[in-house]
Write an enzyme that holds these catalytic residues in place. Structure first.
Site, mmCIF file in Angstrom:
data_model
loop_
_atom_site.group_PDB
_atom_site.id
_atom_site.type_symbol
_atom_site.label_atom_id
_atom_site.label_comp_id
_atom_site.label_asym_id
_atom_site.label_seq_id
_atom_site.Cartn_x
_atom_site.Cartn_y
_atom_site.Cartn_z
ATOM 1 N N ASN A 1 0.795 -1.234 0.000
ATOM 2 C CA ASN A 1 0.000 0.000 0.000
ATOM 3 C C ASN A 1 0.829 1.286 0.000
ATOM 4 O O ASN A 1 0.419 2.280 -0.583
ATOM 5 C CB ASN A 1 -1.049 -0.014 1.119
ATOM 6 C CG ASN A 1 -0.450 -0.010 2.500
ATOM 7 O OD1 ASN A 1 0.679 -0.439 2.691
ATOM 8 N ND2 ASN A 1 -1.203 0.473 3.464
ATOM 9 N N GLY B 1 2.439 -11.052 10.255
ATOM 10 C CA GLY B 1 3.232 -10.520 11.363
ATOM 11 C C GLY B 1 3.372 -11.514 12.511
ATOM 12 O O GLY B 1 4.444 -11.618 13.118
ATOM 13 N N GLU C 1 4.947 -3.510 12.123
ATOM 14 C CA GLU C 1 3.856 -2.557 11.897
ATOM 15 C C GLU C 1 2.758 -3.316 11.179
ATOM 16 O O GLU C 1 2.902 -3.676 10.008
ATOM 17 C CB GLU C 1 4.349 -1.372 11.045
ATOM 18 C CG GLU C 1 5.500 -0.581 11.655
ATOM 19 C CD GLU C 1 5.078 0.249 12.872
ATOM 20 O OE1 GLU C 1 3.876 0.288 13.194
ATOM 21 O OE2 GLU C 1 5.967 0.833 13.510
ATOM 22 N N CYS D 1 -3.367 1.280 6.679
ATOM 23 C CA CYS D 1 -3.438 0.644 8.008
ATOM 24 C C CYS D 1 -4.162 1.526 9.009
ATOM 25 O O CYS D 1 -4.815 1.035 9.920
ATOM 26 C CB CYS D 1 -2.035 0.336 8.512
ATOM 27 S SG CYS D 1 -0.959 1.789 8.492
HETATM 28 P P1 NAD Z 1 1.044 -8.969 3.588
HETATM 29 O O1 NAD Z 1 1.187 -9.304 5.031
HETATM 30 O O2 NAD Z 1 0.234 -9.867 2.751
HETATM 31 O O3 NAD Z 1 2.492 -8.889 2.881
HETATM 32 C C1 NAD Z 1 3.480 -7.996 3.326
HETATM 33 C C2 NAD Z 1 4.847 -8.488 2.852
HETATM 34 O O4 NAD Z 1 5.164 -9.720 3.516
HETATM 35 C C3 NAD Z 1 4.942 -8.787 1.362
HETATM 36 O O5 NAD Z 1 6.191 -8.337 0.891
HETATM 37 C C4 NAD Z 1 4.854 -10.310 1.315
HETATM 38 O O6 NAD Z 1 5.474 -10.888 0.188
HETATM 39 C C5 NAD Z 1 5.579 -10.706 2.583
HETATM 40 N N1 NAD Z 1 5.217 -12.007 3.159
HETATM 41 C C6 NAD Z 1 4.049 -12.686 3.028
HETATM 42 N N2 NAD Z 1 4.083 -13.827 3.759
HETATM 43 C C7 NAD Z 1 5.295 -13.867 4.370
HETATM 44 C C8 NAD Z 1 5.929 -14.777 5.273
HETATM 45 N N3 NAD Z 1 5.311 -15.877 5.695
HETATM 46 N N4 NAD Z 1 7.164 -14.480 5.719
HETATM 47 C C9 NAD Z 1 7.804 -13.344 5.320
HETATM 48 N N5 NAD Z 1 7.257 -12.448 4.458
HETATM 49 C C10 NAD Z 1 6.015 -12.701 3.996
HETATM 50 O O7 NAD Z 1 0.485 -7.461 3.541
HETATM 51 P P2 NAD Z 1 0.007 -6.605 2.279
HETATM 52 O O8 NAD Z 1 -1.266 -7.177 1.763
HETATM 53 O O9 NAD Z 1 1.126 -6.376 1.331
HETATM 54 O O10 NAD Z 1 -0.283 -5.195 2.993
HETATM 55 C C11 NAD Z 1 -1.465 -4.883 3.649
HETATM 56 C C12 NAD Z 1 -1.341 -5.044 5.149
HETATM 57 O O11 NAD Z 1 -0.265 -4.237 5.658
HETATM 58 C C13 NAD Z 1 -2.579 -4.562 5.903
HETATM 59 O O12 NAD Z 1 -2.884 -5.477 6.933
HETATM 60 C C14 NAD Z 1 -2.142 -3.222 6.497
HETATM 61 O O13 NAD Z 1 -2.855 -2.821 7.648
HETATM 62 C C15 NAD Z 1 -0.711 -3.501 6.804
HETATM 63 N N6 NAD Z 1 0.029 -2.251 6.936
HETATM 64 C C16 NAD Z 1 0.394 -1.830 8.184
HETATM 65 C C17 NAD Z 1 1.035 -0.612 8.335
HETATM 66 C C18 NAD Z 1 1.445 -0.101 9.695
HETATM 67 O O14 NAD Z 1 2.270 0.813 9.737
HETATM 68 N N7 NAD Z 1 0.929 -0.633 10.786
HETATM 69 C C19 NAD Z 1 1.305 0.174 7.218
HETATM 70 C C20 NAD Z 1 0.936 -0.302 5.952
HETATM 71 C C21 NAD Z 1 0.300 -1.510 5.825
#
Ligand code: NAD
Length: 477
Positions: free
Chosen positions: A154, A234, A251, A285
């Site tokens: 995002n 996470g 995060e 988020c």
């Molecule tokens: P996601 O968790 O699907 O993926 C994030 C990243 O993690 C990607 O690069 C993905 O390839 C990688 N990934 C996926 N599975 C993994 C694993 N098992 N081990 C290691 N890496 C892995 O998230 P998304 O769909 O890209 O983003 C949206 C999410 O991010 C929403 O939940 C949003 O709230 C959150 N977000 C949080 C913040 C914050 O600051 N709190 C900011 C932006 C987005």
């Protein structure tokens, strides 16, 4: 279609061992290009290079590191429009939102990290163990070593840029696994490190899927992990990193509320809800995932919000006059549809300002929402404003705090006493009074409570996350 996007490992643009992946337009699904897919062996190579480079990088005089950060900042400004166009095409946020991601937030991290490091202070401590002046004690910060950065779709450049810049200026080296949905914009950002002249191995870029992320998490030479993404992923990372006793900054997801009290300035609350729910089509988020409205102003608020939402122009994110673009990918679309269907089946009324066309999901307002619905309990990540009625401050706080998340929460009221009850009662990392949930300050600590994350980023809090504390006892007798 553009050329194959490669990985950047040890100062070279190289192919990964996992073949070639495609990435697509969020708006119409067309193929935008291809990228090399890094797997565990490529991540291992990148971490090894980062490990070798780390000692020299840590020993590089701070002013030389600062020069590199400033050089990179200037190069980012040159690349700005190219990266913004790329983000809008692959992720779907409007071109204005992409430019804002870069100009308002992303590029400034190079300068802020340098300036924060120049002002990063240690501490001298009194000797409280012996009755002598011969023991001098102080606290020093030193880098963790290799830091792994895993980032979401995002804010594909701004969010990793926080971790990358602060980790580097503190003397760590970095291996970055970007979102698989955004290899175009992230590759162009990676180029800046080469062009600015960062030494080989200091910064490495490994595009790929979740298995590349897992390899980074599990690599024993990665001593610090910065992850921004879903709470689901996470949790897995926290478990693996915890087993490896690695420092983590997590995060994660949110479903923060905007609370509109009976004495709120309704026009202001409506505007804040439009930004909170529909900015970046709700894929933030800190989006307002729930709108808690006092029963006395409920009907008036819903009528005004609906009128305002109808004015939003949805469409191609690259058109200059589009107010809201599509959802990034089909997973996000499925989740939004399933949450709205669940709410409808449990009695919510759905007001949509247009039809759903592909991934263009219109601004959607749900009334008669109850706390049992998925839309109230989980993160939806779409342009939906679920309205929940409340009767008094106690009830608003109970509903607001009733989910596992705790990122941002906002309350609108003109009563000072009630404002402080919200400040004190909301269990969130950031509480905003008379401001939307989608508001951040780059010099304030940012992060989540409860399942929304671990640790704080931005400014000196990010430096704290990427350094280890060393207590020095120095006896001069
Ligand atoms: P996601 O968790 O699907 O993926 C994030 C990243 O993690 C990607 O690069 C993905 O390839 C990688 N990934 C996926 N599975 C993994 C694993 N098992 N081990 C290691 N890496 C892995 O998230 P998304 O769909 O890209 O983003 C949206 C999410 O991010 C929403 O939940 C949003 O709230 C959150 N977000 C949080 C913040 C914050 O600051 N709190 C900011 C932006 C987005």
């Amino acid at each position: 279609m553009s050329d194959l996007i490669q990985a950047y490992i040890n100062g070279q643009w190289v192919d990964g061992s996992g073949g070639v992946g495609e990435y697509h337009s969020a708006f119409d699904g067309s193929t935008l290009g291809t990228f090399t897919v890094c797997q565990a062996s490529d991540v291992e190579r990148a971490v090894a290079a980062a490990r070798v480079a780390q000692a020299d990088w840590a020993a590089t005089p701070l002013l030389d590191k600062v020069d590199l950060m400033y050089a990179a900042y200037e190069l980012c400004k040159v690349a700005n429009e190219e990266i913004a166009q790329s983000i809008s095409a692959e992720m779907g946020k409007t071109i204005h939102e992409s430019r804002e991601e870069m100009l308002q937030y992303g590029w400034g991290h190079f300068r802020r990290a340098a300036e924060d490091m120049l002002r990063f202070r240690g501490m001298t401590l009194p000797n409280s163990e012996t009755r002598s002046n011969s023991k001098r004690m102080f606290v020093q910060q030193y880098p963790l070593g290799v830091v792994g950065v895993i980032s979401p779709f995002n804010f594909p450049v701004d969010i990793p840029a926080i971790a990358i810049t602060y980790a580097l200026i503190a003397g760590n080296t970095v291996v970055w696994k970007p979102s698989e949905h955004c290899p175009g914009s992230t590759r162009r950002y990676a180029q800046v490190f080469e062009d600015a002249g960062f030494p080989k191995g200091v910064f490495n870029f490994v595009p790929g899927y979740s298995d590349a992320g897992e390899a980074l998490v599990e690599n024993p030479d990665v001593r610090g992990l910065f992850f921004t993404g879903s709470t689901r992923v996470g949790r897995k990372i926290a478990a693996a990193a915890g087993a490896g006793l690695k420092r983590t900054l997590l995060e994660l997801g949110g479903n923060g509320p905007i609370i509109v009290h009976s004495d709120a300035d309704l026009d202001r609350a409506v505007e804040a809800t439009i930004t909170g729910c529909f900015y970046m089509a709700g894929q933030v988020c800190t989006a307002a995932e729930r709108v808690l409205v006092h029963e006395n102003v409920h009907d008036d608020f819903v009528a005004r919000l609906t009128e305002r939402a109808k004015k939003l122009k949805i469409g191609d994110p690259l058109n200059e006059d589009t107010d809201m673009g599509p959802l990034c990918n089909d997973n996000v679309l499925r989740q939004v549809v399933s949450h709205v269907d669940d709410a409808r089946s449990k009695g919510a009324d759905v007001i949509q300002t247009a039809d759903v066309v592909g991934r263009l999901y219109p601004p959607t307002i749900l009334v008669n929402v109850t706390n049992e619905m998925l839309i109230a309990r989980e993160e939806t990540f779409g342009p939906v404003a679920p309205i929940i009625k409340f009767r008094n401050v106690e009830e608003a706080l109970e509903i607001a705090n009733s989910t596992e998340f705790g990122l941002n929460a906002a309350a609108f009221t003109s009563n000072l006493r009630d404002a402080w009850r919200f400040v004190d009662g909301l269990q969130h990392g950031t509480v905003l009074i008379n401001e939307t949930t989608n508001y951040w300050d780059q010099l304030a600590p940012f992060g989540g409570a409860k399942s929304s994350g671990l640790g704080r980023e931005l400014s000196s809090w990010a430096l704290g996350a990427f350094t280890e504390t060393k207590t020095v006892v120095f006896d001069i007798s």
